[in-house]
Design a protein around this motif. Structure first.
Motif, mmCIF file in Angstrom:
data_model
loop_
_atom_site.group_PDB
_atom_site.id
_atom_site.type_symbol
_atom_site.label_atom_id
_atom_site.label_comp_id
_atom_site.label_asym_id
_atom_site.label_seq_id
_atom_site.Cartn_x
_atom_site.Cartn_y
_atom_site.Cartn_z
ATOM 1 N N VAL A 37 -17.909 -48.616 61.980
ATOM 2 C CA VAL A 37 -17.352 -48.793 60.634
ATOM 3 C C VAL A 37 -15.986 -49.478 60.639
ATOM 4 O O VAL A 37 -15.362 -49.607 59.594
ATOM 5 C CB VAL A 37 -17.283 -47.460 59.863
ATOM 6 N N LYS A 38 -15.542 -49.938 61.784
ATOM 7 C CA LYS A 38 -14.236 -50.588 61.883
ATOM 8 C C LYS A 38 -14.130 -51.797 60.947
ATOM 9 O O LYS A 38 -13.066 -52.074 60.403
ATOM 10 C CB LYS A 38 -13.978 -51.012 63.322
ATOM 11 N N ALA A 39 -15.228 -52.494 60.732
ATOM 12 C CA ALA A 39 -15.229 -53.666 59.847
ATOM 13 C C ALA A 39 -14.963 -53.290 58.391
ATOM 14 O O ALA A 39 -14.707 -54.165 57.566
ATOM 15 C CB ALA A 39 -16.561 -54.403 59.964
ATOM 16 N N CYS A 40 -14.985 -52.015 58.061
ATOM 17 C CA CYS A 40 -14.758 -51.569 56.683
ATOM 18 C C CYS A 40 -13.285 -51.320 56.367
ATOM 19 O O CYS A 40 -12.940 -51.021 55.222
ATOM 20 C CB CYS A 40 -15.556 -50.295 56.406
ATOM 21 N N LEU A 41 -12.419 -51.425 57.356
ATOM 22 C CA LEU A 41 -11.009 -51.102 57.139
ATOM 23 C C LEU A 41 -10.366 -51.947 56.043
ATOM 24 O O LEU A 41 -9.585 -51.433 55.245
ATOM 25 C CB LEU A 41 -10.219 -51.241 58.442
ATOM 26 N N ASP A 42 -10.655 -53.234 55.998
ATOM 27 C CA ASP A 42 -10.062 -54.073 54.950
ATOM 28 C C ASP A 42 -10.475 -53.601 53.559
ATOM 29 O O ASP A 42 -9.678 -53.626 52.622
ATOM 30 C CB ASP A 42 -10.451 -55.539 55.143
ATOM 31 N N PHE A 43 -11.702 -53.146 53.430
ATOM 32 C CA PHE A 43 -12.187 -52.684 52.129
ATOM 33 C C PHE A 43 -11.540 -51.357 51.723
ATOM 34 O O PHE A 43 -11.087 -51.204 50.595
ATOM 35 C CB PHE A 43 -13.707 -52.549 52.157
ATOM 36 N N VAL A 44 -11.468 -50.405 52.639
ATOM 37 C CA VAL A 44 -10.927 -49.080 52.281
ATOM 38 C C VAL A 44 -9.412 -49.063 52.190
ATOM 39 O O VAL A 44 -8.828 -48.084 51.734
ATOM 40 C CB VAL A 44 -11.434 -47.958 53.216
ATOM 41 N N ASP A 46 -7.913 -51.650 50.561
ATOM 42 C CA ASP A 46 -7.728 -52.566 49.423
ATOM 43 C C ASP A 46 -7.266 -53.966 49.801
ATOM 44 O O ASP A 46 -6.674 -54.670 48.992
ATOM 45 C CB ASP A 46 -6.762 -51.972 48.387
ATOM 46 N N LYS A 47 -7.560 -54.410 51.008
ATOM 47 C CA LYS A 47 -7.257 -55.799 51.381
ATOM 48 C C LYS A 47 -8.334 -56.740 50.862
ATOM 49 O O LYS A 47 -8.093 -57.924 50.703
ATOM 50 C CB LYS A 47 -7.115 -55.931 52.898
ATOM 51 N N THR A 48 -9.532 -56.205 50.626
ATOM 52 C CA THR A 48 -10.626 -56.962 50.019
ATOM 53 C C THR A 48 -11.211 -56.121 48.893
ATOM 54 O O THR A 48 -11.090 -54.896 48.881
ATOM 55 C CB THR A 48 -11.737 -57.300 51.032
ATOM 56 N N THR A 49 -11.871 -56.786 47.957
ATOM 57 C CA THR A 49 -12.441 -56.063 46.815
ATOM 58 C C THR A 49 -13.878 -55.612 47.046
ATOM 59 O O THR A 49 -14.390 -54.810 46.280
ATOM 60 C CB THR A 49 -12.398 -56.945 45.554
ATOM 61 N N ASP A 90 -7.498 -46.090 50.430
ATOM 62 C CA ASP A 90 -7.908 -45.873 49.047
ATOM 63 C C ASP A 90 -8.865 -44.682 49.031
ATOM 64 O O ASP A 90 -10.033 -44.810 49.363
ATOM 65 C CB ASP A 90 -8.572 -47.127 48.501
ATOM 66 N N GLN A 91 -8.379 -43.514 48.640
ATOM 67 C CA GLN A 91 -9.168 -42.283 48.696
ATOM 68 C C GLN A 91 -10.495 -42.345 47.933
ATOM 69 O O GLN A 91 -11.486 -41.851 48.420
ATOM 70 C CB GLN A 91 -8.332 -41.090 48.221
ATOM 71 N N PRO A 92 -10.570 -42.948 46.719
ATOM 72 C CA PRO A 92 -11.860 -42.975 46.035
ATOM 73 C C PRO A 92 -12.948 -43.746 46.787
ATOM 74 O O PRO A 92 -14.126 -43.527 46.575
ATOM 75 C CB PRO A 92 -11.550 -43.646 44.700
#
Length: 99
Positions: A37-44, A46-49, A90-92
């Motif tokens: 799940v490391k690739a999800c860091l930008d999303f969680v 808020d670096k990407t939408t 981003d907690q949500p």
């Protein structure tokens, strides 16, 4: 007919031995889960939408490799612990293990 049946039976026997030798997959470790799940860091953070394709692929692999409720709870808690160390999380968008 007999000349086809014997090789077919041998093939079935080899497949059976191969499948039974492989056995069920081992549960994911915390490190393996974090890598997937490391690739999800930008999303969680808020670096990407939107999550990337590699993020979704990693999450799908985690889902496939964690079929039981106990394994999914372990994965969730592991990711939650890792998330507590990520600044600007981003907690949500993160996991709620109690669901």
């Amino acid at each position: 007919m007999k000349s086809v049946f014997v090789p077919f039976l041998c093939l079935v026997a080899v497949l059976f031995v191969t499948v039974s030798a492989i056995g069920p997959p081992k549960p994911l470790t915390c490190e393996q889960t974090q890598f997937l799940v490391k690739a999800c860091l930008d999303f969680v953070t808020d670096k990407t939408t939107a999550p990337s394709i590699s993020c979704c692929q990693g999450l799908n692999e985690v889902i496939v490799l964690s079929p039981t409720k106990e394994e999914r709870l372990f994965v969730c808690k592991c990711l939650k612990e890792e998330g507590s160390q990520i600044p600007n999380l981003d907690q949500p968008k993160t996991l709620d293990c109690d669901r």
